[in-house]
Every structure is written in structure tokens, then in C-alpha cells.
Scaffold this active site. Structure first.
Site, short mmCIF file in Angstrom:
data_model
loop_
_atom_site.label_atom_id
_atom_site.label_comp_id
_atom_site.label_asym_id
_atom_site.label_seq_id
_atom_site.Cartn_x
_atom_site.Cartn_y
_atom_site.Cartn_z
N PRO A 160 0.81 -1.22 0.00
CA PRO A 160 0.00 0.00 0.00
C PRO A 160 0.84 1.28 0.00
O PRO A 160 0.89 2.02 0.99
CB PRO A 160 -0.83 -0.14 1.28
CG PRO A 160 0.07 -0.90 2.21
CD PRO A 160 0.82 -1.86 1.32
N CYS A 161 1.47 1.55 -1.12
CA CYS A 161 2.39 2.69 -1.19
C CYS A 161 1.68 4.02 -0.99
O CYS A 161 2.32 5.01 -0.64
CB CYS A 161 3.20 2.67 -2.47
SG CYS A 161 2.23 2.69 -3.98
#
Length: 102
Positions: free
Chosen positions: A52-53
């Protein structure tokens, strides 16, 4: 484990409703000088569903306006869906939402 793998491991650990800064991810990945490397690694994220950048913001709590998330303010929408709080000026409320790294 190479630097990108270490960075991705840290980013995977950021819980829903929390964010980390590029510098924080760099420190937790083993090198406080890797802030830019974190940015490069997230730009080429091989698994957007699993890494989940969008939970990584700059040191001031600002989101990316870049194309990385599919358009302007998409990162904010993703963070809001996670329950992340924003200040009136549009920055993430780091006092309330910054991950402690645990």
C-alpha cells in the site's frame, strides 16, 4: 534481502488508518539516507494491491500530486477510505495518524 524488498516489507506493515513518511520508511528499512530510494521503489511498486504505497507521505504530511496513484488527489481519497484524518490545509494529520513503526 535487497533494499527494495526491505522497503516493501516496511510499507506492507503500515496498518490501515496510518501513514509513514519516506524518511521513516527509509529508517525502518535500515538506512535513514534512503528517502529518495523509497520514492523510487514505490514508483515501481510491483504489487500495488499488496504493497500500500499510498500510505507513504512526505515529512510534512503532504500527499503526492503525481500520476503515481492514477490522478490528482487519488492518494488522498485512498487514505480517507482507510480512515486517515486530514488537516484543513490538506495535509495528513501526522499527530493523529503517523504509524509508530510497531
Amino acid at each position: 534481502m535487497n533494499s527494495y524488498a526491505r522497503i516493501y516489507a516496511v510499507v506492507r506493515a503500515i496498518p490501515r488508518g496510518k501513514v509513514a513518511t519516506y524518511g521513516q520508511v527509509a529508517r525502518l528499512a535500515g538506512n535513514p539516507r534512503w528517502s529518495r530510494v523509497v520514492g523510487y521503489a514505490l514508483h515501481v511498486n510491483p504489487d500495488p494491491e499488496g504493497i500500500p504505497c499510498y500510505r507513504v507521505v512526505d515529512r510534512m504530511g503532504r500527499t503526492s500530486k503525481a500520476f503515481a496513484f492514477g490522478g490528482s488527489d487519488v492518494q488522498r481519497a485512498l487514505l480517507e477510505a482507510d480512515g486517515v484524518q486530514f488537516l484543513p490545509d490538506g495535509r495528513v494529520d501526522l499527530a493523529a495518524c503517523q504509524w509508530d513503526g510497531q
